[in-house]
Design an enzyme around this catalytic site. Structure first.
Site, PDB file in Angstrom:
ATOM      1  N   HIS A 188      33.339  28.949  34.176  1.00 40.67           N
ATOM      2  CA  HIS A 188      34.198  29.908  33.467  1.00 40.67           C
ATOM      3  C   HIS A 188      35.606  29.786  34.010  1.00 40.67           C
ATOM      4  O   HIS A 188      35.819  29.790  35.219  1.00 40.67           O
ATOM      5  CB  HIS A 188      33.675  31.342  33.676  1.00 40.67           C
ATOM      6  N   ASP A 242      31.448  45.929  27.987  1.00 40.35           N
ATOM      7  CA  ASP A 242      32.687  45.171  28.199  1.00 40.35           C
ATOM      8  C   ASP A 242      33.532  45.126  26.933  1.00 40.35           C
ATOM      9  O   ASP A 242      34.761  45.146  27.006  1.00 40.35           O
ATOM     10  CB  ASP A 242      32.388  43.746  28.676  1.00 40.35           C
ATOM     11  N   ARG A 253      41.218  48.475  28.098  1.00 41.63           N
ATOM     12  CA  ARG A 253      42.086  47.968  29.176  1.00 41.63           C
ATOM     13  C   ARG A 253      43.306  47.258  28.590  1.00 41.63           C
ATOM     14  O   ARG A 253      44.415  47.349  29.115  1.00 41.63           O
ATOM     15  CB  ARG A 253      41.297  47.006  30.063  1.00 41.63           C
ATOM     16  N   SER A 309      33.954  42.452  34.445  1.00 43.70           N
ATOM     17  CA  SER A 309      33.998  42.017  33.050  1.00 43.70           C
ATOM     18  C   SER A 309      33.481  40.583  32.911  1.00 43.70           C
ATOM     19  O   SER A 309      32.615  40.287  32.090  1.00 43.70           O
ATOM     20  CB  SER A 309      35.447  42.129  32.552  1.00 43.70           C
ATOM     21  N   LYS A 329      29.169  39.272  31.877  1.00 41.72           N
ATOM     22  CA  LYS A 329      28.912  38.414  30.709  1.00 41.72           C
ATOM     23  C   LYS A 329      28.286  37.092  31.139  1.00 41.72           C
ATOM     24  O   LYS A 329      27.395  36.565  30.479  1.00 41.72           O
ATOM     25  CB  LYS A 329      30.220  38.153  29.955  1.00 41.72           C
TER      26      LYS A 329
HETATM   27  N1  URA Z   1      38.563  37.662  30.913  1.00 35.30           N
HETATM   28  C1  URA Z   1      37.535  38.536  30.776  1.00 35.30           C
HETATM   29  O1  URA Z   1      36.507  38.227  30.187  1.00 35.30           O
HETATM   30  N2  URA Z   1      37.679  39.762  31.327  1.00 35.30           N
HETATM   31  C2  URA Z   1      38.776  40.146  31.998  1.00 35.30           C
HETATM   32  O2  URA Z   1      38.827  41.259  32.471  1.00 35.30           O
HETATM   33  C3  URA Z   1      39.852  39.215  32.124  1.00 35.30           C
HETATM   34  C4  URA Z   1      39.712  37.974  31.571  1.00 35.30           C
END
Ligand code: URA
Length: 436
Positions: A82, A161, A168, A183, A187
């Site tokens: 990621h 999220d 946010r 976050s 995921k």
């Molecule tokens: N990418 C995400 O998935 N979440 C965040 O909080 C920042 C970048």
């Protein structure tokens, strides 16, 4: 329990219990706690931070707000990568087939372009016919067949999220290490990987502008991921200039084809090989990064990675022949050239400004509902360290229309700096943190 007491506790810097965090998250998802209270709580977290224990609890509770991908019946090991988001960052497109060719399975769940950063899903969808909306069964079957599959986040994965991230985004609480950690990790854990490699970008083109901030985020991701039973590597990489020579959607697919056929630019391939090597180590397919890099290089040189990419394009509905025939031709009619304003050395090309300009051109989006265009973006002829004469071509730029080029041009011109003296080389891979 009352939301106001939990907001007050965090406002005053107190560590919250798991029950208090659960009260906020489940109350927000169910609609019992209104957005104005969750917004205040997020701002309190932004300023006061969270302990490692609170971050791990928040991650776990967000994960539990939805379901987890079921990869049962498919042979692992499952490892994903990621990136925290960059400009010209098409690493995932090259990395997934490359690592799959080495025997590691990659269940890749990616995102879309937002703000100045690009999105893997938008790049893939610029391939005619390619779909990134896979149900769980297809995702599983495609991973079993080709070693990897590329999908978007489904509604069932971490619904907390989805709500929190949008809130946010409009309450200036994105850039918080515990909130980003929870976050991203919730995921990633939900997609079923046993090990994760994080590419934490640092520099003007990244969310984390300094190496210190990137290191704080990498440490938080590694430690929290480890607490959730995952093998984790955090690699901090430089995002001062765009990665590779192309920035766009199909333009980045074109560069992916070059990379997979062995002709990728050095900066992009260096980062890709390094991250791929760590994925092989994390998946138990290589003893160390040196062996991992050598296996990754072989997967490119032999054509095995390219073959898997083509297999995946077909599997996900894409027209692989058309993709290849469009290479070099899929460009908007609205084109302009960026030329060196003076003689000297290119001191750098500011990734942040290029990313922002890309939003005007139609590469990216300001709001999640904005449309992106497949045939716009940048091709850099020269980047940092090249000597130029006044008037030399630095980049070709394509916009969705003439007005978009006009709007983007001041940023594009500012992004290029030319000066006397060759600038010093700076490392792309800045630091690595492992918990294997
Ligand atoms: N990418 C995400 O998935 N979440 C965040 O909080 C920042 C970048």
């Amino acid at each position: 329990m009352r939301a106001v007491d939990i907001i007050m506790a965090k406002r005053d810097g107190r560590e919250l219990s798991r029950q208090e965090i659960e009260f906020m998250i489940s109350g927000y998802v169910s609609g019992d706690i209104p957005e104005y209270q969750v917004s205040s709580w997020l701002m309190a977290v932004f300023f006061r931070g969270m302990s490692f224990r609170e971050t791990a609890d928040l991650t776990d509770l967000m994960l539990r707000s939805g379901s987890v991908m079921n990869l049962a019946g498919v042979q692992g090991p499952f490892v994903d990568k990621h990136s925290t988001g960059g400009v010209g960052d098409k690493v995932s497109l090259v990395l997934a087939p490359m690592v799959a060719a080495c025997g590691v399975r990659v269940p890749m769940m990616s995102g879309r372009a937002l703000g100045h950063t690009g999105g893997t899903l938008d790049k893939l969808e610029s391939i005619p016919g390619y779909t990134t909306r896979l149900d769980e069964k297809s995702f599983r079957n495609y991973i079993a067949a080709d070693g990897f599959a590329m999908t978007g986040q489904t509604d069932a994965i971490v619904p907390a999220d989805k709500k929190l991230y949008s809130l946010r985004d409009v309450t200036a609480t994105v850039e918080s290490v515990p909130l980003i950690t929870a976050s991203i990790l919730s995921k990633k854990v939900a997609e079923g990987a046993q090990a994760l490699v994080f590419d934490v970008k640092s520099g003007p083109g990244a969310f984390m502008k300094t190496v210190d901030d990137a290191e704080r985020l990498a440490n938080s991701l590694v430690r929290t991921g480890q607490a959730m039973g995952k093998r984790i590597v955090g690699v901090i990489t430089d995002m001062t200039e765009p990665l590779g020579n192309m920035v766009g959607n199909f333009l980045e697919v074109e560069e992916t084809i070059d990379c997979l056929k062995g002709g990728g630019p050095a900066d992009l391939m260096d980062v890709t090989y390094r991250l791929g090597a760590w994925m092989l180590v994390a998946g138990g397919k290589a003893a160390d990064v040196a062996e991992g890099e050598s296996l990754c290089r072989k997967a490119i040189a032999s054509g095995a990675a390219w073959d898997l990419f083509v297999a995946n394009v077909r599997r996900q509905g894409g027209d692989a022949e058309r993709m290849e025939s469009l290479k070099g031709n899929y460009r908007s009619a609205h084109r302009r050239e960026l030329r060196a304003p003076a003689a000297g050395f290119i001191q750098g090309i500011d990734a942040f400004k290029i990313g922002l300009a890309g939003v005007y051109l139609g590469v990216g989006r300001n709001k999640t509902t904005d449309a992106v265009h497949p045939d716009v973006g940048f091709r850099f002829e020269r980047k940092k360290g090249y000597s130029v004469a006044a008037g030399d071509l630095v980049a070709e730029v394509w916009g969705k229309d003439a007005a978009s080029l006009d709007s983007a041009w001041p940023l594009i011109a500012e992004a290029l700096s030319v000066g006397p003296g060759k600038p010093a080389d700076t490392p792309l891979v800045i630091k690595e943190i492992t918990a294997l």
